[in-house]
Structure formats: C-alpha cells, structure tokens
Scaffold this motif. Structure first.
Motif, PDB file in Angstrom:
ATOM      1  N   SER B   8       0.942  -1.332  -0.109  1.00 31.92           N
ATOM      2  CA  SER B   8      -0.115  -0.148  -0.086  1.00 31.92           C
ATOM      3  C   SER B   8       0.849   1.160  -0.108  1.00 31.92           C
ATOM      4  O   SER B   8       0.633   2.169  -0.594  1.00 31.92           O
ATOM      5  N   VAL B   9       1.999   1.144   0.546  1.00 29.84           N
ATOM      6  CA  VAL B   9       2.946   2.471   0.514  1.00 29.84           C
ATOM      7  C   VAL B   9       3.429   2.648  -0.411  1.00 29.84           C
ATOM      8  O   VAL B   9       3.451   3.848  -1.103  1.00 29.84           O
ATOM      9  N   LEU B  10       3.976   1.594  -1.101  1.00 29.09           N
ATOM     10  CA  LEU B  10       4.444   1.637  -2.397  1.00 29.09           C
ATOM     11  C   LEU B  10       3.528   2.141  -3.450  1.00 29.09           C
ATOM     12  O   LEU B  10       3.931   3.080  -4.356  1.00 29.09           O
ATOM     13  N   ASP B  11       2.404   1.774  -3.521  1.00 32.39           N
ATOM     14  CA  ASP B  11       1.275   2.210  -4.360  1.00 32.39           C
ATOM     15  C   ASP B  11       0.841   3.730  -4.104  1.00 32.39           C
ATOM     16  O   ASP B  11       0.846   4.450  -5.147  1.00 32.39           O
ATOM     17  N   HIS B  12       0.947   4.029  -2.885  1.00 36.58           N
ATOM     18  CA  HIS B  12       0.710   5.529  -2.570  1.00 36.58           C
ATOM     19  C   HIS B  12       1.837   6.250  -3.241  1.00 36.58           C
ATOM     20  O   HIS B  12       1.706   7.501  -3.639  1.00 36.58           O
ATOM     21  N   ILE B  13       3.164   5.735  -2.913  1.00 34.06           N
ATOM     22  CA  ILE B  13       4.278   6.624  -3.577  1.00 34.06           C
ATOM     23  C   ILE B  13       4.265   6.824  -5.171  1.00 34.06           C
ATOM     24  O   ILE B  13       4.224   8.060  -5.506  1.00 34.06           O
ATOM     25  N   ASP B  14       3.787   5.945  -5.774  1.00 35.85           N
ATOM     26  CA  ASP B  14       3.598   6.083  -7.179  1.00 35.85           C
ATOM     27  C   ASP B  14       2.304   6.913  -7.647  1.00 35.85           C
ATOM     28  O   ASP B  14       2.416   7.862  -8.475  1.00 35.85           O
ATOM     29  N   LYS B  15       1.430   7.000  -6.744  1.00 30.91           N
ATOM     30  CA  LYS B  15       0.130   7.613  -7.077  1.00 30.91           C
ATOM     31  C   LYS B  15       0.397   9.121  -6.674  1.00 30.91           C
ATOM     32  O   LYS B  15      -0.211  10.065  -7.508  1.00 30.91           O
ATOM     33  N   ASP B  18       3.844  12.941  -8.377  1.00 31.60           N
ATOM     34  CA  ASP B  18       3.961  14.194  -9.062  1.00 31.60           C
ATOM     35  C   ASP B  18       3.865  15.381  -7.901  1.00 31.60           C
ATOM     36  O   ASP B  18       4.759  16.304  -7.963  1.00 31.60           O
ATOM     37  N   ASN B  19       3.228  14.915  -6.809  1.00 30.34           N
ATOM     38  CA  ASN B  19       3.471  15.884  -5.718  1.00 30.34           C
ATOM     39  C   ASN B  19       4.951  16.006  -4.987  1.00 30.34           C
ATOM     40  O   ASN B  19       5.454  16.935  -4.599  1.00 30.34           O
ATOM     41  N   SER B  20       5.338  14.651  -5.025  1.00 33.66           N
ATOM     42  CA  SER B  20       6.781  14.630  -4.391  1.00 33.66           C
ATOM     43  C   SER B  20       7.644  15.276  -5.138  1.00 33.66           C
ATOM     44  O   SER B  20       8.350  15.993  -4.791  1.00 33.66           O
ATOM     45  N   LEU B  21       7.631  15.243  -6.613  1.00 32.03           N
ATOM     46  CA  LEU B  21       8.321  15.979  -7.517  1.00 32.03           C
ATOM     47  C   LEU B  21       8.105  17.579  -7.243  1.00 32.03           C
ATOM     48  O   LEU B  21       9.347  18.237  -7.145  1.00 32.03           O
ATOM     49  N   PHE B 139      14.154  10.034   0.968  1.00 33.34           N
ATOM     50  CA  PHE B 139      14.007   9.424   2.268  1.00 33.34           C
ATOM     51  C   PHE B 139      12.815  10.246   2.832  1.00 33.34           C
ATOM     52  O   PHE B 139      11.570   9.447   3.424  1.00 33.34           O
ATOM     53  N   VAL B 140      12.655  11.516   2.569  1.00 35.93           N
ATOM     54  CA  VAL B 140      11.489  12.316   3.337  1.00 35.93           C
ATOM     55  C   VAL B 140      10.434  11.829   2.662  1.00 35.93           C
ATOM     56  O   VAL B 140       9.301  11.659   3.457  1.00 35.93           O
ATOM     57  N   GLU B 141      10.308  11.551   1.390  1.00 33.65           N
ATOM     58  CA  GLU B 141       8.918  11.325   0.723  1.00 33.65           C
ATOM     59  C   GLU B 141       8.741   9.837   1.222  1.00 33.65           C
ATOM     60  O   GLU B 141       7.435   9.370   1.158  1.00 33.65           O
ATOM     61  N   PHE B 450      14.879   9.171  -8.548  1.00 35.00           N
ATOM     62  CA  PHE B 450      13.885   9.618  -7.447  1.00 35.00           C
ATOM     63  C   PHE B 450      12.869   8.799  -7.136  1.00 35.00           C
ATOM     64  O   PHE B 450      12.612   8.414  -5.946  1.00 35.00           O
ATOM     65  N   GLN B 451      12.058   8.424  -8.095  1.00 29.68           N
ATOM     66  CA  GLN B 451      10.805   7.548  -7.879  1.00 29.68           C
ATOM     67  C   GLN B 451      11.180   6.223  -7.283  1.00 29.68           C
ATOM     68  O   GLN B 451      10.765   5.870  -6.094  1.00 29.68           O
ATOM     69  N   LYS B 452      12.092   5.463  -7.889  1.00 27.37           N
ATOM     70  CA  LYS B 452      12.609   4.211  -7.273  1.00 27.37           C
ATOM     71  C   LYS B 452      13.492   4.349  -5.948  1.00 27.37           C
ATOM     72  O   LYS B 452      13.598   3.459  -5.127  1.00 27.37           O
ATOM     73  N   GLY B 453      14.016   5.576  -5.525  1.00 30.13           N
ATOM     74  CA  GLY B 453      14.777   5.853  -4.534  1.00 30.13           C
ATOM     75  C   GLY B 453      13.775   5.962  -3.361  1.00 30.13           C
ATOM     76  O   GLY B 453      13.943   5.374  -2.261  1.00 30.13           O
ATOM     77  N   ILE B 454      12.676   6.722  -3.505  1.00 28.06           N
ATOM     78  CA  ILE B 454      11.516   6.855  -2.616  1.00 28.06           C
ATOM     79  C   ILE B 454      11.155   5.395  -2.170  1.00 28.06           C
ATOM     80  O   ILE B 454      11.148   5.126  -1.172  1.00 28.06           O
ATOM     81  N   ARG B 455      10.747   4.585  -3.439  1.00 20.34           N
ATOM     82  CA  ARG B 455      10.386   3.135  -3.302  1.00 20.34           C
ATOM     83  C   ARG B 455      11.158   2.578  -2.238  1.00 20.34           C
ATOM     84  O   ARG B 455      11.165   1.585  -1.669  1.00 20.34           O
ATOM     85  N   SER B 456      12.562   2.426  -2.633  1.00 18.64           N
ATOM     86  CA  SER B 456      13.818   1.836  -2.029  1.00 18.64           C
ATOM     87  C   SER B 456      13.732   2.030  -0.491  1.00 18.64           C
ATOM     88  O   SER B 456      13.805   1.191   0.120  1.00 18.64           O
TER      89      SER B 456
END
Lengths: 468, 468
Positions: B8-15, B18-21, B139-141, B450-456
């Motif tokens: 669920s966390v990973l899905d939320h990250i992808d969703k 754009d806001n993370s960016l 990390f923050v995201e 950036f995206q896979k870094g957040i997921r990592s």
C-alpha cells in the motif's frame, strides 16, 4: 636658435606648470583601458580629448579610425625660413593597462592627485600617470611652450598617438603601413622609457622584443567531481603546471629547445663597464621585497634585466577560484605566457619552439589551443645617429648629469615596426623611474619627472633644430 | 510488518509522485550555495523550508543554529507496541556546490525542470537535483508515504540535515559533538552516494578521505612590469607551477615523501573479482571525452578510482586572467589542492608532508601561506553489520538485481565524524549515477532514481524494523 629664446621657453614652462598639470589630469581622468572591450568608449573619448588638446597648439589634428581603438594624428610645420630643419614623428600612446587588483590602490586609479611619496618626493598618482599619458604630455606641453613664446615650433612635427600599445598595437601597425606615404619623416621621437635613476637622464638604445602567447589545455568535456573521477581522469591543471613548471632548469635557464640559439654574449668591454654600475639586488630588488636575482646563474643582474631573454607566466587560471572549496576536476586550464626576446631571436621561431614544446607534453586524450597577443623582435638602435648626440647633450644640460645610453629590458614593439614599415630609426627619451608602478596598482609619475620632462623636450626640440 | 502494508505504501508513492516532485522542486529553487557567503540567507531559507516540510509529516522539527549555516533536526518515534525497533539517524545535506561556470548550463541552475536525456531517460535538471537535495527527498517522501498510509513510521528516526557538507562540515561537526547526548541512536542512514550502474543498486561500504589545502605563494611586495623586472624578479607562478608540476612522477605516482606509507595493496581476491567488472575507460572515461586512465601505472582503473589515494589541483589562479594581455609579474599566485585518502593514511600526517614538500621548494625571498578546507580520513564500514544485509535485500527486491557492495572514490567525511563523535556506523544507500554531473554544470537526477529511490527507502524502512 638663440639661447635667450630657449630660456624664455623654459621660464614659461615653469610659470605655466600648474596649468600643464591640470591638462594632464584631464587626460588621466579618462578610463582608456585598451585591453577590456567595456572601455572602448573611453578609449575613443581619450583620443578625442587628446586631439583637441594638440589642436589647441594650433596644430591640424584629427582622430583617425583604425580597425581597433583610434589614433590621433596632428601635423605641424616649423616656421623654417632657413630651411633644412628636420621633420620628426612624435609617438606615444593614450591607452593604459587594466587596474586590477583594484583593492590595492590607495585611491581611485582614474582620480589623479598629487601626493607625497614616503621619501618626500611629490608624485602624480593615477593609472597612466607615467605610462604613457604623463610622458606624452611632457612633449605636448613642451610644444605648447614653444608655440606660446615664439609663435612656432622649432622643427616639423607629426604627432602620432595610438590607443592600443598595451595590447600589442595590432590595429595601429596596419594603420601606419596603410598610410606610410603620409608618415614620411627623418626619424621618430618616442617618449615611453625611463631615466637611469631619479637624478640621471637616459636615452634607450636597445629594447627587448616580446612574444606573448596564450595556452588553453582541455581534458574532459565537462567539469568532473574529484570524488568520482579523481585518480582516473586527467586534470588539465596537472598538465599545465607540469609543462610550465618545467620551463626553467636548476640554473634558471629556459628549457625550450633552441631558445638561446643566436643569442650573443654581452661583449667583455660592456660587461666591464656594467660591473662598475650600482645596479644591485639591494638597489633594484629590495624596494619590491625581493633579494635573489631570478635570472640565469652566472650572469650579471644587469644582463638578466636587459640583454638576456626571459620567460614569465603573466596569468594562470583553472578550476574553482572562489571562496572556500570545490572538489572539481576542471575541464580546462589556461595561462598567458610571455617571452622578452633579445637580438638574434626571431619571434616566430621562438613561438614555434614554445608551441612544439607544449604540444609534445599534452597527453593523448587532452587538447591544446594557442592564442597570440604579440610577437615583436628586439631592437638595437644606431648609437651613432646624429640627433642622438644632440638630444644627449640637451638632457645633460637639463639634469646636470651625464646622460646614460642604456639597454632596456622592456619592449616597445612599435619601434621595430617604424623601422620596418617606414624605414625610420627612433630616439627613445623618457622620464619614468623604476618605482613608478607602471602596470601595477598605485602607478605614479614624479612631479619632477613631469616638469623637468617638459623642460627636457623643450631643450631637445631646440637642439634637434640645429642638426642638419 | 505485513507485506500488504508495504505494498500500500509503494502504491501510494507512485500515485503521489507528481506531488513528491513538486516538493523537491520547491527545495531546488532555493540557492543554498554554502561556499559563498553571499548566499547565507538562501542557506537559512533552505533549512527553514526543509524543516517545515519534515514537520508536515507530523515530526517535531527545528532549525538549529550552528556557528555556520544552520542544521535541521527532526525527531519521530515509531508506533512501537512490540518494542525493540531500531532508532536511526537519517543524515543528508541541503547545501549545494557553486554553479560556475554559469554559461555552460543549458538552463538556469535554480529553475528545476524535467527534461529528456539524450538516450531517452527523463531527468530532473538543477543544481542539487542529485547532490544532495534529490537524495534527501527520496527519504523524506518515503517517510511521508508511511505516515500517510499507516499513520506511523516503521522505526524511530532522527532527521539530521546539515548545510555545510560542500564546505567540509566545519561547524556541523562541533554541533553534533556538542549535542551528542541528543543524537544517541543505533546507526546512521546516509543518502549521498550512488548506484553501481543505472540498473544495479549499491551500498557503499568504503569511502576515501579528503584533505583539501589552499596554497598562496608571495614573491614581490607588489605586481611588477615584466619589461622592467622580467629576468631578475622571481615570478610566484613559476614557483607554484614548478611545485605543482612536480607532484607526479612519470608513473603517475604522487611524489610527496611518505605519501603512500601505510597504504595497503588491494587483496588479490578482490582484485580478481574487480577484473571481471565492466569498469573500463570505454564505459567510464569515454562519456566525458577521455580515454587514458590518469592514475598510477600498473593499477586497475577501479583501484585508481576507489582504493588508491589521489591528488588534484581543484583551482589555480595568479596574475592577469582577463581579456587580452598584460605584461605583469604578479605579486602572488594561489592554488586549491586536494587529496583523496585511503585506509592507512592519516590526514594530518599527509597535510604535514604536503606542506613540508611545498615549503622546501620556496625560494629564499618568497613566502608561502597555507589554508585548510578539509581533513577527513578514509572510512571502511563493517560489512557484517546486520542492517546492511536487510537493506541489501530490500534494494535487491526493488531493483530486481543483486545489490553490489562497493568502495567509493568520493569522501563523505561526516561518516568518520559520526563514528568518532557518536560511536555510530553508517549505512550508505543512494541513487546517484556517474553521469549526474554533480559539482558540474547541468547537474541532474534521473526521474527513475528519484521515484525508485523513494520506493527503495520505503522497503528499507520496513526491512530495518525487523532487525532487532
């Protein structure tokens, strides 16, 4: 030329000296830095100002365009009833060196003022105070006094003042060549040299040449992080410092193959004469904080300073040069390298030797590009030239000391150009001193150099009128 | 930690990407250049911005003064009913490198944008896009997603973000030392390193140290005219280039006596492993326009890049460096010189050896002054550290490729400081790539990093929660 007439001229010079000084100050206030394109308008303004000033003597004067900064050309005929008076070109330059580092100036470089030197001498302080605005104005003011007192000049004079001397006269020389029929004369007077010492006048009869090169070494196609690429990527500063650091051997001789080919040793009789001169590290280097002559071991310091060729890196830059630190391996590094040349050295041959030397030391994956700023040969003047004896006598009379004939370490490339393009010899008389800080912060000209310089030219003009 | 929760966390990250960016872009717009005092206000603004951003996760966060640019400290407790979850410090930095030469940037460095890389990758372009704002925000995201989806963080986290990493953390380290009771933890997570390649995640387990010195050589007390003084006055650029140009021998070994004392050869088994890696001039140097490894002859390029010490002149300057030419012998010349150090080299010993080397080569009438920017030893981390195995597994799951444990040629001096001051080991995970142009114009961070870094990090947080 009656002595009484000359005395009236000299008296007028002393009486009018405050006005002469103000006219010099007006010229010094113009920021005519030729090296920096940002000051092109100021160079033009200086040319126009000077043309107006020379025209005020009653001399037909024009600002003449060149491909660079303009030249000032003024033509004055002597009132020559007897005939046979010489026609000379007077050469000087109105452009000045850049002023950086500005923070080392004690006052703004373009706000001239008379100040007290530490030893009590009165000095004129400003960029160009000596080089060459102050020197040019000694001649202009001498002419002004002659015109004022006698209504005429003692000889025919073509004023020829350029605006690119400090950047190699690149556009001025073609201008002279293109107009050589207009610049027929008997010889050239140049006021851009110095005295032997503050009490002893001098005429410069030999000048070193100047080869001035720029080198840019490129390694990677972009700046790199030294953590990622340190140890594997060639650093162009490493290449550049290795090349430049190898230019001298342990005896301070320049290592470029063939560099000294054709350079003659100073004749033993001249060496003997020089050994008697008081030109010592104590007298020459100590005032600038140094003590060890940096030239070729086994040579007199006076040789190192005047008759031996030299090499100096005049500027070097690469990488991060701001506050703090940056772990960068730069993409490129550059240097400005110049050589003072002597008789027997051909500038083009030395240029090729230097470029070959550098190119041979560039790693296979780095590149080098060269730029050229100047390539002028050394000049030796004819010591038996007749006007020289006349000028020498006039200077001796003004200063009360025997005039020294000397070689100069500096280069005035235009002297070689005048010989080549116009077939004319030059007589080099000037009133600069070693401590004038030319090309440095706090440039100055002794008030005495300026006043007695004007008086000297007044005497020389009278003396030259008598040389048939 | 249920797998469903992580998903669920990973899905939320992808969703929410754009806001993370957009949140990263807000930080990238702040000109937090720590090296230049002119940007001190921007550094403060970046700290305040980041503190507000971390506080928005529901984490108590403050901007904390240091003797230099401030630090950001945030403290978050996990909702730890079972107990025994680890407490980590997350370290990063909000300061960035200077941006010169500005003219080489394709767009303004503080106006971030997503662009197309030549090979089709989407990239974030801005100063700090990778180093280290982009990495910090991965990390923050990840934390934001955990909080959003589960209402809590998986482990206790102290955020500790500094503003002086690019200038040697001079004031941050005393700040950490002065508050060491506050910074008790189990270990440190650092996000300031890179991947092995764009497909292969990595954990960095060894770092080179960094000694960064500044050298200023003074000859004459003022700038001199090379015509007057050329040949007799020592030129400080000549002294400097001779010294720096002699730092390497013909085998590219550094010539400072004792420099390699204590440096160990790479173990044969590691060498064998490295010989199989595709780390070649073709893959590593060609993209930056080079082809010849510049390190010690006889060493693998991977050794030159990571386990051998280096020397680089990062900046050099002296004399006239403007347009055109100036015949000056400058009064002084300077360089910034840095060394990447490896295990067995003590920074203070190397500093002394370097300074002795330079001082011994200064002519009798010249002076040398040194400045220091950094002196950090190399670091080797404990490969058997438990959390390392957990993080390695998490990274492998995210990227679908085995995580490489690697040595880095770069230096993160703070890692040694954390060990010394707090007794803590660091786990170094990051998503930078070799072509990110950090410290150079056109710095970028792959959108994928950036995206896979957040997921990592989301995965790593979950994995670390299970390590007792």
């Amino acid at each position: 030329m009656a002595n009484a007439q000359l005395q009236s001229v000299l008296d007028h010079i002393d009486k009018d000296f405050d006005n002469s000084l103000e006219r010099l100050f007006s010229l010094l206030r113009i920021k005519s830095i030729s090296a920096d394109p940002a000051y092109a308008g100021d160079c033009k303004a200086a040319a126009e100002h000077l043309a107006k000033d020379i025209a005020s003597l009653g001399v037909a004067t024009e600002v003449r365009p060149t491909a660079g900064h303009p030249a000032v050309v003024g033509k004055a005929k002597a009132d020559d009833k007897a005939g046979g008076r010489p026609h000379v070109i007077f050469y000087g330059h109105y452009d000045v060196q850049p002023v950086d580092p500005l923070e080392l100036w004690h006052r703004p470089p373009f706000e001239p003022a008379v100040a007290d030197h530490a030893d009590g001498r009165k000095i004129i302080v400003a960029r160009g105070a000596e080089d060459d605005k102050g020197q040019v104005m000694t001649f202009v003011e001498a002419c002004r006094a002659w015109k004022k007192v006698t209504g005429s000049l003692p000889i025919d004079i073509t004023f020829l003042i350029e605006g690119e001397e400090e950047v190699g006269s690149k556009n001025f020389v073609p201008f002279v060549e293109a107009n050589k029929d207009e610049f027929k004369a008997d010889y050239v007077l140049v006021c851009d040299t110095g005295m032997w010492d503050p009490e002893t006048p001098a005429i410069t009869t030999a000048l070193r040449g100047l080869l001035y090169e720029e080198v840019k070494i490129t390694a990677a196609s972009r700046d790199l992080h030294s953590g990622v690429f340190g140890g594997t990527a060639m650093n162009p500063i490493r290449v550049l410092t290795r090349i430049l650091g190898g230019l001298f051997d342990d005896d301070n001789r320049i290592t470029i193959p063939g560099f000294y080919d054709g350079v003659k040793d100073t004749p033993p009789e001249i060496l003997e004469q020089w050994k008697k001169l008081t030109f010592t590290p104590e007298s020459f280097l100590k005032p600038v904080g140094l003590s060890i002559p940096a030239g070729e071991k086994g040579r007199l310091m006076v040789e190192q300073a005047s008759t031996r060729p030299t090499c100096d890196v005049n500027g070097i830059w690469g990488g991060y040069i701001g506050e703090g630190s940056k772990t960068v391996i730069p993409s490129h590094a550059s240097a400005k390298v110049s050589f003072r040349l002597v008789q027997g050295q051909d500038p083009q041959t030395i240029r090729k030797a230097f470029r070959d030397y550098v190119t041979a030391r560039i790693p296979g994956d780095c590149k080098v590009a060269f730029g050229d700023h100047s390539a002028a040969p050394a000049v030796a003047l004819d010591w038996n030239m007749k006007p020289l004896a006349a000028a020498r006598q006039a200077l001796t009379e003004e200063w009360g000391k025997e005039t020294v004939l000397m070689g100069s370490g500096a280069s005035i490339p235009i002297v070689a150009d005048f010989k080549r393009a116009l077939g004319l010899d030059s007589l080099l008389v000037g009133f600069g001193l070693d401590d004038d800080n030319i090309h440095s912060p706090n440039e100055k000209y002794d008030l005495r150099s300026f006043q007695k310089g004007i008086r000297s030219w007044a005497r020389i003009l009278a003396a030259l009128a008598e040389v048939k």
